[in-house]
Design an enzyme around this catalytic site. Structure first.
Site, mmCIF file in Angstrom:
data_model
loop_
_atom_site.group_PDB
_atom_site.id
_atom_site.type_symbol
_atom_site.label_atom_id
_atom_site.label_comp_id
_atom_site.label_asym_id
_atom_site.label_seq_id
_atom_site.Cartn_x
_atom_site.Cartn_y
_atom_site.Cartn_z
ATOM 1 N N PHE A 135 -2.170 -2.853 -7.348
ATOM 2 C CA PHE A 135 -3.249 -3.839 -7.438
ATOM 3 C C PHE A 135 -2.644 -5.191 -7.830
ATOM 4 C CE2 PHE A 135 -6.889 -5.859 -9.625
ATOM 5 C CZ PHE A 135 -7.824 -5.773 -8.614
ATOM 6 N N ASP A 207 -1.116 2.964 -14.971
ATOM 7 C CA ASP A 207 -2.414 2.306 -14.917
ATOM 8 C C ASP A 207 -3.404 3.318 -14.352
ATOM 9 O OD1 ASP A 207 -4.706 0.896 -14.242
ATOM 10 O OD2 ASP A 207 -3.597 -0.945 -13.748
ATOM 11 N N TYR A 232 -14.936 0.069 -16.441
ATOM 12 C CA TYR A 232 -16.167 -0.199 -15.667
ATOM 13 C C TYR A 232 -16.164 0.518 -14.324
ATOM 14 C CZ TYR A 232 -12.913 -3.812 -14.014
ATOM 15 O OH TYR A 232 -11.808 -4.475 -13.552
ATOM 16 N N LYS A 233 -15.117 1.287 -14.034
ATOM 17 C CA LYS A 233 -15.094 2.043 -12.772
ATOM 18 C C LYS A 233 -15.687 3.432 -13.042
ATOM 19 C CE LYS A 233 -11.499 -0.928 -10.969
ATOM 20 N NZ LYS A 233 -10.061 -1.214 -10.915
ATOM 21 N N ARG A 379 -13.783 1.360 2.210
ATOM 22 C CA ARG A 379 -13.377 2.179 1.070
ATOM 23 C C ARG A 379 -14.614 2.801 0.434
ATOM 24 N NH1 ARG A 379 -10.556 -0.092 -4.388
ATOM 25 N NH2 ARG A 379 -12.664 -0.928 -4.576
#
Ligand SMILES: *Cc1c(COP(=O)(O)O)cnc(C)c1O
Length: 420
Positions: A135, A207, A232-233, A379
């Site tokens: 990312f 991560d 928050y995922k 996705r």
């Protein structure tokens, strides 16, 4: 065809989907979320859905704790100890024993903390490694740390890591990787990679942004040297929910974290002139935490109280397996960019198709929310706690109809929004 994995149902028809819902051991968790009836939410890997209990927790924090108890809340309502308590709850979901996870700040900030602290543990080694497919924030932060410390940054894809370690492993200080590739959903062999880097004398940071709350992880067991993740995922903590950092007990005393805020001091209320880090994981605190957001996350974690991550994982693999099989059978011209081997799959499926951006927008208009990732990926993320098999089957029928009917070609779907 995707292997569903051991003990995971194969769903190859709508009837099979209904039967899988009947047999689903975590079907009861769905009622703990407030997802609109007319939405199939396949973007929990970007922003998790709202757990019902968050509303009351935040209202109570605002009205009673802040409104009435005011500054007394730091003691009376446990605000001071909240970051470590929430940290331990997250730790339980990623294989970390208590006292090793601190909640706070953003993943980007925690990456800076963790990569710098690990590099400082092995100062004679002059190379930091990350994945060129990682990312962006992970790469940008690694680049900045390398510049600050005057060391080299190498971008290495995980499959090429062994060759790099064989060639120049003696110089590798830190390997900082994501457990799951955010684009393709590939799950890397964290245990094997950690072992290989340790054998070369280096340290490993994981991560877990796309793993925590969806994929079982054993941070203590694999001997990770540090980890970070966002909340928050799949942890459903809410927009901007505070992130977390894992520092195993064995590194805590020697870890020099670069952001030396007053709350990480050994005696924060002595207000001393010089910084002296607190013992244990308390040294991973920085400044005043975002209490409202952390209370939201704390309440969101309640949904996992009586649910095992293994059950979440089994359902997630069944759902992603269903999608891959469906794409193979009914979506001609659509490629599957996600590994078919369940052991190498996170909790999402990336479908490669022409006009992926427009197709994503057309799907959203029909109530199926996924997202687009460059260059050509639709996705779809699968948060097993709040999805049903039948719902996912119907969402795929919707995708099939969108592709067959060509409605995505309408010009209104072609304009890129600021957030894709
Ligand atoms: C989502 C995500 C982040 C987010 O970082 P923020 O600081 O919260 O914006 C970082 N790294 C990875 C791998 C992610 O998937």
């Amino acid at each position: 065809m995707a292997e569903p994995g051991r003990g995971v149902p194969r769903v190859d028809s709508r009837d099979a989907a209904l039967a899988a819902d009947e047999a689903d051991p975590i079907a009861f968790v769905r009622a703990r979320f407030a997802v609109p009836e007319d939405i199939t939410y396949l973007d929990g890997n970007s922003l998790g859905a709202l757990p019902v209990g968050v509303r009351d927790a935040v209202a109570d924090t605002v009205e009673r704790q802040w409104g009435r108890d005011l500054v007394r809340s730091w003691n009376a309502n446990g605000w001071w100890t909240l970051p470590a308590r929430v940290g331990d709850r997250i730790g339980a979901l990623v294989g970390a024993a208590p006292g090793q996870v601190m909640c706070g700040d953003s993943t980007s900030v925690q990456l800076f903390q963790a990569i710098t602290a690990l590099a400082r543990l092995v100062p004679h080694r002059r190379t930091i490694v990350t994945d060129g497919g990682n990312f962006p924030t992970d790469q940008y932060v690694a680049e900045s740390v390398a510049r600050l410390l005057g060391v080299r940054l190498l971008r290495v894809a995980p499959p090429d890591l062994d060759a790099v370690l064989a060639r120049e492993g003696g110089d590798v200080a830190v390997v900082a990787l994501s457990a799951v590739d955010y684009r393709t959903g590939e799950l890397w062999d964290a245990a094997g990679i950690t072992r290989a880097v340790h054998a070369a004398g280096g340290l490993v940071l994981w991560d877990l942004a796309h793993a925590a709350g969806a994929v079982p992880f054993d941070l203590d067991g694999i001997g990770a040297d540090a980890a970070v993740g966002c909340s928050y995922k799949y942890l459903n903590g809410g927009p901007g929910a505070p992130a977390w950092i894992y520092l195993p007990a064995r590194h805590q005393a020697a870890a020099e974290l670069p952001l030396t805020g007053w709350q990480g001091h050994a005696a924060p209320f002595a207000l001393e002139r010089a910084y002296a880090p607190a013992a244990g994981i308390e040294r991973a605190r920085i400044g005043t935490p975002a209490v409202l957001a952390m209370r939201s996350l704390d309440a969101a974690l309640d949904v996992f109280d009586d649910v095992t991550i293994d059950d979440v994982r089994a359902k997630s693999l069944a759902l992603t397996g269903l999608v891959i099989d469906y794409a193979d059978a009914f979506l001609p011209g659509v490629g599957v960019a996600t590994p078919r081997d369940p052991a190498r799959r996170g909790s999402q499926v990336a479908l490669a198709l022409p006009d992926a951006y427009a197709v994503t927008q057309a799907l959203i208009e029909r109530g199926v929310i996924g997202d687009f990732r460059e260059p050509d990926l639709l996705r779809l993320g699968f948060a097993a706690p709040y999805l049903s098999y039948a719902q996912v089957w119907d969402a795929l029928d919707t995708l099939r109809a969108v592709l067959a009917g060509g409605e995505y070609r309408d010009p209104r779907f072609a304009t890129r929004a600021q957030v894709t």
